[in-house]
Design a protein around this motif. Structure first.
Motif, mmCIF file in Angstrom:
data_model
loop_
_atom_site.group_PDB
_atom_site.id
_atom_site.type_symbol
_atom_site.label_atom_id
_atom_site.label_comp_id
_atom_site.label_asym_id
_atom_site.label_seq_id
_atom_site.Cartn_x
_atom_site.Cartn_y
_atom_site.Cartn_z
ATOM 1 N N LYS A 113 0.834 -1.205 0.000
ATOM 2 C CA LYS A 113 0.000 0.000 0.000
ATOM 3 C C LYS A 113 0.864 1.250 0.000
ATOM 4 O O LYS A 113 0.562 2.237 -0.673
ATOM 5 N N MET A 114 1.952 1.230 0.750
ATOM 6 C CA MET A 114 2.860 2.377 0.781
ATOM 7 C C MET A 114 3.469 2.622 -0.591
ATOM 8 O O MET A 114 3.623 3.763 -1.028
ATOM 9 N N MET A 115 3.832 1.543 -1.287
ATOM 10 C CA MET A 115 4.402 1.668 -2.627
ATOM 11 C C MET A 115 3.400 2.311 -3.585
ATOM 12 O O MET A 115 3.738 3.198 -4.368
ATOM 13 N N GLU A 116 2.172 1.870 -3.482
ATOM 14 C CA GLU A 116 1.098 2.403 -4.327
ATOM 15 C C GLU A 116 0.862 3.884 -4.023
ATOM 16 O O GLU A 116 0.695 4.706 -4.927
ATOM 17 N N TRP A 117 0.846 4.224 -2.752
ATOM 18 C CA TRP A 117 0.637 5.604 -2.318
ATOM 19 C C TRP A 117 1.740 6.516 -2.825
ATOM 20 O O TRP A 117 1.475 7.626 -3.318
ATOM 21 N N LEU A 118 2.981 6.059 -2.756
ATOM 22 C CA LEU A 118 4.114 6.875 -3.178
ATOM 23 C C LEU A 118 4.043 7.157 -4.678
ATOM 24 O O LEU A 118 4.352 8.268 -5.131
ATOM 25 N N SER A 119 3.621 6.165 -5.441
ATOM 26 C CA SER A 119 3.456 6.367 -6.880
ATOM 27 C C SER A 119 2.392 7.425 -7.153
ATOM 28 O O SER A 119 2.530 8.252 -8.065
ATOM 29 N N GLU A 120 1.339 7.407 -6.349
ATOM 30 C CA GLU A 120 0.253 8.382 -6.501
ATOM 31 C C GLU A 120 0.750 9.791 -6.175
ATOM 32 O O GLU A 120 0.429 10.754 -6.885
ATOM 33 N N ILE A 121 1.549 9.917 -5.112
ATOM 34 C CA ILE A 121 2.109 11.217 -4.737
ATOM 35 C C ILE A 121 3.006 11.742 -5.852
ATOM 36 O O ILE A 121 2.921 12.910 -6.258
ATOM 37 N N ALA A 122 3.886 10.875 -6.341
ATOM 38 C CA ALA A 122 4.820 11.286 -7.389
ATOM 39 C C ALA A 122 4.088 11.725 -8.651
ATOM 40 O O ALA A 122 4.571 12.574 -9.399
ATOM 41 N N GLY A 123 2.909 11.147 -8.864
ATOM 42 C CA GLY A 123 2.130 11.480 -10.047
ATOM 43 C C GLY A 123 1.504 12.860 -9.987
ATOM 44 O O GLY A 123 1.221 13.459 -11.030
ATOM 45 N N ILE A 124 1.275 13.380 -8.799
ATOM 46 C CA ILE A 124 0.625 14.703 -8.691
ATOM 47 C C ILE A 124 1.612 15.819 -8.344
ATOM 48 O O ILE A 124 1.415 16.968 -8.730
ATOM 49 N N LEU A 125 2.694 15.493 -7.618
ATOM 50 C CA LEU A 125 3.647 16.519 -7.200
ATOM 51 C C LEU A 125 4.550 16.882 -8.377
ATOM 52 O O LEU A 125 5.374 16.080 -8.806
ATOM 53 N N SER A 126 4.399 18.087 -8.897
ATOM 54 C CA SER A 126 5.231 18.487 -10.044
ATOM 55 C C SER A 126 6.502 19.199 -9.589
ATOM 56 O O SER A 126 7.535 19.133 -10.248
ATOM 57 N N LYS A 127 6.433 19.893 -8.451
ATOM 58 C CA LYS A 127 7.631 20.547 -7.911
ATOM 59 C C LYS A 127 7.421 20.806 -6.428
ATOM 60 O O LYS A 127 6.377 21.318 -6.023
ATOM 61 N N GLY A 128 8.403 20.431 -5.614
ATOM 62 C CA GLY A 128 8.293 20.655 -4.180
ATOM 63 C C GLY A 128 8.760 19.470 -3.375
ATOM 64 O O GLY A 128 9.568 18.658 -3.838
ATOM 65 N N LEU A 129 8.219 19.356 -2.164
ATOM 66 C CA LEU A 129 8.685 18.343 -1.221
ATOM 67 C C LEU A 129 7.573 17.409 -0.769
ATOM 68 O O LEU A 129 6.416 17.816 -0.632
#
Length: 367
Positions: free
Chosen positions: A227-243
């Motif tokens: 689930k954490m792996m899936e979540w991280l992929s989702e975050i990376a997909g929306i975060l275009s610049k930042g932390l």
């Protein structure tokens, strides 16, 4: 019988009976007892602080949030980013309120530029957070990250979570006779959960071990964070610049296979007591597992989230101005605001204290 008339044990029993081979994974169990409408996080009861089941750093003193607030501010200024903070799993809104109150009082101009997005899957948490944050008009609320995404594609700013990933559902596995087995769950006639250990048939789990490079010792129990792996992929997909800033307790790979962890790290917390058997009190207690820090960093880098910082919470707080908040005073009242503040600062840096248990992981997407 409708779901509204069922206990969570009866709901689990029906779920197991309708499953293949009359069993479910630990991940399915955790998803149900934590996040289902009958689950722990949907309970209309206090979960955090003295009257709840566990403490967070935010419930100790607002100075924890003040340090992060200054860090958010400095980073967004340096990178010329929109001053937008998205907090995921914000609970009752304590951290958000502390950050927003701090900016409103100490940096009113910056406060006027700040947008704050608050996300929590618990209806009860959202209701409480809205009450706690009703003095701040620059906050939007979402009941899921998916709903947040609908409004913020190509997000620029800071995504923050504190003790979120440790409560994500995990698959539990063991190495037996040289082969990977998954610990599955069934239910006895008296509605008591029972473990069954079977050779793993889950392709995702087998692929994850190949990807991670982790080789389990014999009879070693371990939590796999799909689930954490899936979540991280989702975050990376929306975060275009930042932390992406993650505060949580976890282990690096070199620590994971220590014999002290041979029974895994999945535990429950009820009334501030550690409950070693995670199957007890379904829906009535929090469940947590230490996150896999190296896997979080490795998957992040594959997704364009480069490691910016990884250290103990104590080190992060010290490096980012915790001691700047110490105050000189001659008030002898141990319960004065000044005494409480200085005492809290000491507690955050004391070896063996709360900051020893937590890591701060900061991942950056620069482009």
């Amino acid at each position: 019988m409708t779901y509204d008339q069922m206990t969570i044990e009866e709901f689990l029993h029906e779920k197991i009976q309708s499953s293949n081979h009359n069993r479910i994974s630990y991940a399915c169990f955790m998803e149900t007892v934590l996040y289902h409408k009958m689950g722990y996080y949907q309970k209309d009861e206090t979960k955090i602080g003295k009257d709840g089941d566990f403490y967070t750093s935010s419930s100790i003193h607002p100075v924890f949030a003040w340090v992060f607030a200054d860090y958010f501010d400095a980073y967004c200024k340096e990178k010329n980013l929109p001053f937008h903070i998205c907090e995921i799993g914000g609970g009752d809104g304590s951290f958000s309120k502390q950050v927003l109150d701090y900016f409103k009082k100490t940096k009113p101009e910056r406060y006027g530029e700040l947008s704050y997005s608050f996300i929590d899957v618990s209806e009860e948490h959202l209701k409480t957070a809205k009450m706690n944050l009703d003095q701040h008009e620059n906050v939007e609320f979402h009941s899921s990250f998916s709903k947040f995404k609908q409004h913020h594609k190509g997000f620029k700013g800071i995504i923050f979570s504190n003790e979120l990933l440790d409560a994500f559902p995990v698959h539990v596995v063991e190495q037996r006779e040289g082969k990977l087995h998954e610990v599955m769950l069934t239910m006895e006639e008296n509605l008591v959960m029972k473990e069954i250990v079977l050779p793993s048939e889950c392709e995702e789990i087998l692929q994850w071990f190949e990807w991670s490079g982790i080789a389990l010792p014999e009879n070693h129990r371990f939590e796999v964070p799909l689930k954490m792996m899936e979540w991280l992929s989702e975050i990376a997909g929306i975060l275009s610049k930042g932390l992406l800033i993650t505060v949580d307790y976890g282990y690096q790979n070199k620590e994971l296979l220590d014999s002290a962890l041979r029974n895994g790290s999945l535990r429950g917390y009820l009334d501030h007591q550690l409950i070693e058997n995670p199957l007890l009190h379904p829906g009535k207690m929090d469940l947590t597992a230490h996150i896999l820090l190296d896997s979080l960093v490795k998957r992040g880098e594959e997704m364009g989230l480069c490691k910016h910082y990884l250290g103990k919470q104590r080190e992060f707080l010290l490096e980012n101005g915790l001691f700047d908040h110490l105050v000189e005073h001659d008030n002898r009242d141990p319960f004065s605001d000044e005494s409480r503040l200085n005492r809290a600062i000491r507690s955050f840096v004391t070896p063996g204290g709360i900051s020893d248990a937590f890591h701060v992981i900061i991942q950056e997407k620069a482009h």
